[in-house]
Design a protein around this motif. Structure first.
Motif, PDB file in Angstrom:
ATOM      1  N   GLU A  16       0.831  -1.121   0.145  1.00  0.00           N
ATOM      2  CA  GLU A  16      -0.078   0.073   0.060  1.00  0.00           C
ATOM      3  C   GLU A  16       0.909   1.202   0.043  1.00  0.00           C
ATOM      4  O   GLU A  16       0.544   2.187  -0.790  1.00  0.00           O
ATOM      5  CB  GLU A  16      -0.840  -0.039   1.093  1.00  0.00           C
ATOM      6  N   THR A  17       2.040   1.257   0.741  1.00  0.00           N
ATOM      7  CA  THR A  17       2.831   2.378   0.903  1.00  0.00           C
ATOM      8  C   THR A  17       3.583   2.597  -0.469  1.00  0.00           C
ATOM      9  O   THR A  17       3.640   3.800  -0.918  1.00  0.00           O
ATOM     10  CB  THR A  17       3.916   2.352   1.846  1.00  0.00           C
ATOM     11  N   ALA A  18       3.874   1.348  -1.158  1.00  0.00           N
ATOM     12  CA  ALA A  18       4.495   1.455  -2.518  1.00  0.00           C
ATOM     13  C   ALA A  18       3.594   2.031  -3.596  1.00  0.00           C
ATOM     14  O   ALA A  18       3.950   3.044  -4.436  1.00  0.00           O
ATOM     15  CB  ALA A  18       5.243   0.212  -3.043  1.00  0.00           C
ATOM     16  N   LYS A  19       2.452   1.626  -3.340  1.00  0.00           N
ATOM     17  CA  LYS A  19       1.428   2.093  -4.290  1.00  0.00           C
ATOM     18  C   LYS A  19       1.264   3.764  -4.373  1.00  0.00           C
ATOM     19  O   LYS A  19       1.175   4.492  -5.374  1.00  0.00           O
ATOM     20  CB  LYS A  19       0.132   1.408  -4.123  1.00  0.00           C
ATOM     21  N   VAL A  20       1.010   4.146  -3.048  1.00  0.00           N
ATOM     22  CA  VAL A  20       0.730   5.489  -2.933  1.00  0.00           C
ATOM     23  C   VAL A  20       2.086   6.389  -3.340  1.00  0.00           C
ATOM     24  O   VAL A  20       2.170   7.452  -4.002  1.00  0.00           O
ATOM     25  CB  VAL A  20       0.461   5.857  -1.386  1.00  0.00           C
ATOM     26  N   LEU A  21       3.325   5.948  -2.838  1.00  0.00           N
ATOM     27  CA  LEU A  21       4.466   6.410  -3.444  1.00  0.00           C
ATOM     28  C   LEU A  21       4.594   6.417  -4.960  1.00  0.00           C
ATOM     29  O   LEU A  21       5.076   7.655  -5.568  1.00  0.00           O
ATOM     30  CB  LEU A  21       5.655   5.887  -2.766  1.00  0.00           C
ATOM     31  N   CYS A  22       4.223   5.318  -5.691  1.00  0.00           N
ATOM     32  CA  CYS A  22       4.510   5.380  -7.006  1.00  0.00           C
ATOM     33  C   CYS A  22       3.536   6.308  -7.486  1.00  0.00           C
ATOM     34  O   CYS A  22       3.938   7.073  -8.697  1.00  0.00           O
ATOM     35  CB  CYS A  22       3.995   3.873  -7.559  1.00  0.00           C
ATOM     36  N   LYS A  23       2.369   6.471  -7.241  1.00  0.00           N
ATOM     37  CA  LYS A  23       1.454   7.532  -7.675  1.00  0.00           C
ATOM     38  C   LYS A  23       2.013   8.995  -7.728  1.00  0.00           C
ATOM     39  O   LYS A  23       1.727   9.730  -8.596  1.00  0.00           O
ATOM     40  CB  LYS A  23       0.119   7.402  -7.077  1.00  0.00           C
ATOM     41  N   GLU A  24       2.404   9.241  -6.437  1.00  0.00           N
ATOM     42  CA  GLU A  24       3.267  10.499  -6.167  1.00  0.00           C
ATOM     43  C   GLU A  24       4.410  10.809  -7.193  1.00  0.00           C
ATOM     44  O   GLU A  24       4.534  11.709  -7.754  1.00  0.00           O
ATOM     45  CB  GLU A  24       3.304  10.808  -4.802  1.00  0.00           C
ATOM     46  N   TYR A  25       5.150   9.632  -7.219  1.00  0.00           N
ATOM     47  CA  TYR A  25       6.377   9.783  -7.834  1.00  0.00           C
ATOM     48  C   TYR A  25       6.146  10.176  -9.334  1.00  0.00           C
ATOM     49  O   TYR A  25       6.648  10.930 -10.319  1.00  0.00           O
ATOM     50  CB  TYR A  25       7.213   8.842  -7.801  1.00  0.00           C
ATOM     51  N   LYS A  26       4.991   9.430 -10.003  1.00  0.00           N
ATOM     52  CA  LYS A  26       4.722   9.334 -11.195  1.00  0.00           C
ATOM     53  C   LYS A  26       4.105  10.794 -11.523  1.00  0.00           C
ATOM     54  O   LYS A  26       4.585  11.309 -12.804  1.00  0.00           O
ATOM     55  CB  LYS A  26       3.612   8.355 -11.686  1.00  0.00           C
ATOM     56  N   LYS A  27       3.059  11.472 -10.601  1.00  0.00           N
ATOM     57  CA  LYS A  27       2.836  12.669 -10.956  1.00  0.00           C
ATOM     58  C   LYS A  27       3.975  13.927 -10.939  1.00  0.00           C
ATOM     59  O   LYS A  27       3.845  14.361 -11.904  1.00  0.00           O
ATOM     60  CB  LYS A  27       1.848  12.852  -9.602  1.00  0.00           C
ATOM     61  N   GLN A  28       4.714  13.518 -10.068  1.00  0.00           N
ATOM     62  CA  GLN A  28       6.150  14.549 -10.005  1.00  0.00           C
ATOM     63  C   GLN A  28       6.960  14.343 -11.090  1.00  0.00           C
ATOM     64  O   GLN A  28       7.182  15.658 -11.589  1.00  0.00           O
ATOM     65  CB  GLN A  28       6.684  14.368  -8.753  1.00  0.00           C
ATOM     66  N   LEU A  29       7.351  13.247 -11.535  1.00  0.00           N
ATOM     67  CA  LEU A  29       8.240  13.272 -12.731  1.00  0.00           C
ATOM     68  C   LEU A  29       7.275  13.310 -14.020  1.00  0.00           C
ATOM     69  O   LEU A  29       7.900  13.996 -14.846  1.00  0.00           O
ATOM     70  CB  LEU A  29       8.583  11.538 -12.848  1.00  0.00           C
ATOM     71  N   SER A  30       6.210  13.138 -14.177  1.00  0.00           N
ATOM     72  CA  SER A  30       5.206  13.620 -15.276  1.00  0.00           C
ATOM     73  C   SER A  30       5.317  15.082 -15.371  1.00  0.00           C
ATOM     74  O   SER A  30       5.262  15.578 -16.633  1.00  0.00           O
ATOM     75  CB  SER A  30       4.087  13.138 -15.346  1.00  0.00           C
ATOM     76  N   GLU A  31       5.000  15.619 -14.276  1.00  0.00           N
ATOM     77  CA  GLU A  31       5.110  17.180 -14.452  1.00  0.00           C
ATOM     78  C   GLU A  31       6.247  17.644 -14.920  1.00  0.00           C
ATOM     79  O   GLU A  31       6.394  18.736 -15.648  1.00  0.00           O
ATOM     80  CB  GLU A  31       4.644  17.878 -13.006  1.00  0.00           C
ATOM     81  N   LYS A  32       7.442  17.295 -14.279  1.00  0.00           N
ATOM     82  CA  LYS A  32       8.886  17.598 -14.572  1.00  0.00           C
ATOM     83  C   LYS A  32       9.244  17.384 -15.665  1.00  0.00           C
ATOM     84  O   LYS A  32      10.070  18.003 -16.681  1.00  0.00           O
ATOM     85  CB  LYS A  32       9.949  17.167 -13.458  1.00  0.00           C
ATOM     86  N   TYR A  33       8.872  15.978 -16.477  1.00  0.00           N
ATOM     87  CA  TYR A  33       9.511  15.664 -17.625  1.00  0.00           C
ATOM     88  C   TYR A  33       8.170  15.180 -18.506  1.00  0.00           C
ATOM     89  O   TYR A  33       7.735  14.007 -18.754  1.00  0.00           O
ATOM     90  CB  TYR A  33      10.358  14.518 -17.548  1.00  0.00           C
ATOM     91  N   PRO A  34       7.288  16.075 -19.076  1.00  0.00           N
ATOM     92  CA  PRO A  34       6.035  15.908 -19.605  1.00  0.00           C
ATOM     93  C   PRO A  34       6.406  15.025 -21.060  1.00  0.00           C
ATOM     94  O   PRO A  34       5.515  14.434 -21.584  1.00  0.00           O
ATOM     95  CB  PRO A  34       5.519  17.307 -20.130  1.00  0.00           C
ATOM     96  N   SER A  35       7.544  15.040 -21.472  1.00  0.00           N
ATOM     97  CA  SER A  35       8.015  14.305 -22.773  1.00  0.00           C
ATOM     98  C   SER A  35       8.205  12.681 -22.584  1.00  0.00           C
ATOM     99  O   SER A  35       8.347  12.113 -23.418  1.00  0.00           O
ATOM    100  CB  SER A  35       8.831  14.663 -23.576  1.00  0.00           C
ATOM    101  N   ILE A  36       8.067  12.250 -21.370  1.00  0.00           N
ATOM    102  CA  ILE A  36       8.385  11.117 -21.017  1.00  0.00           C
ATOM    103  C   ILE A  36       6.989  10.260 -20.441  1.00  0.00           C
ATOM    104  O   ILE A  36       6.398  11.001 -19.465  1.00  0.00           O
ATOM    105  CB  ILE A  36       9.577  10.731 -19.915  1.00  0.00           C
ATOM    106  N   ASP A  37       6.758   9.236 -20.594  1.00  0.00           N
ATOM    107  CA  ASP A  37       5.802   8.484 -20.138  1.00  0.00           C
ATOM    108  C   ASP A  37       6.315   7.691 -19.067  1.00  0.00           C
ATOM    109  O   ASP A  37       7.182   6.907 -19.197  1.00  0.00           O
ATOM    110  CB  ASP A  37       4.871   7.329 -21.044  1.00  0.00           C
TER     111      ASP A  37
END
Length: 104
Positions: A16-37
């Motif tokens: 559960e912790t990993a799932k929450v972290l993954c969601k947050e990391y994906k959000k942060q990374l996607s905002e910072k690097y919009p050209s990467i999925d």
């Protein structure tokens, strides 16, 4: 076509912790690097109650379709993360630590 990076995070014993972290990391990374999925293990493995080998196989399969891997803190202590990073290294994928990508 956008580049794809796999987020490699320790999961066993802290799902559960990993799932929450993954969601947050994906959000942060996607905002910072919009050209990467960014792809997480939780988007790949939707089935429940399968053996670890099933999940690892699916993750390696998806990793092989990516251009790089982003390792999350604690990867050194996770057998799954070690296998993912080793695979990325062997196949010449870009390897990043998440802390380096988020601090830039």
């Amino acid at each position: 076509m956008n580049k794809k990076f796999f987020i490699s995070i320790p999961i066993t014993g802290q799902e559960e912790t990993a799932k929450v972290l993954c969601k947050e990391y994906k959000k942060q990374l996607s905002e910072k690097y919009p050209s990467i999925d960014f792809i997480t293990p939780f988007e790949i493995n939707l089935e429940k109650n399968k053996p670890d080998s099933y999940y690892m196989g699916r993750e390696i399969e998806k990793l092989m379709e990516c251009d790089g891997i982003v390792s999350v803190e604690g990867w050194q202590k996770s057998k799954g993360c070690q296998v993912e990073r080793f695979t990325a290294n062997i196949y010449g994928l870009r390897i990043y630590d998440i802390k380096d990508l988020l601090k830039k």
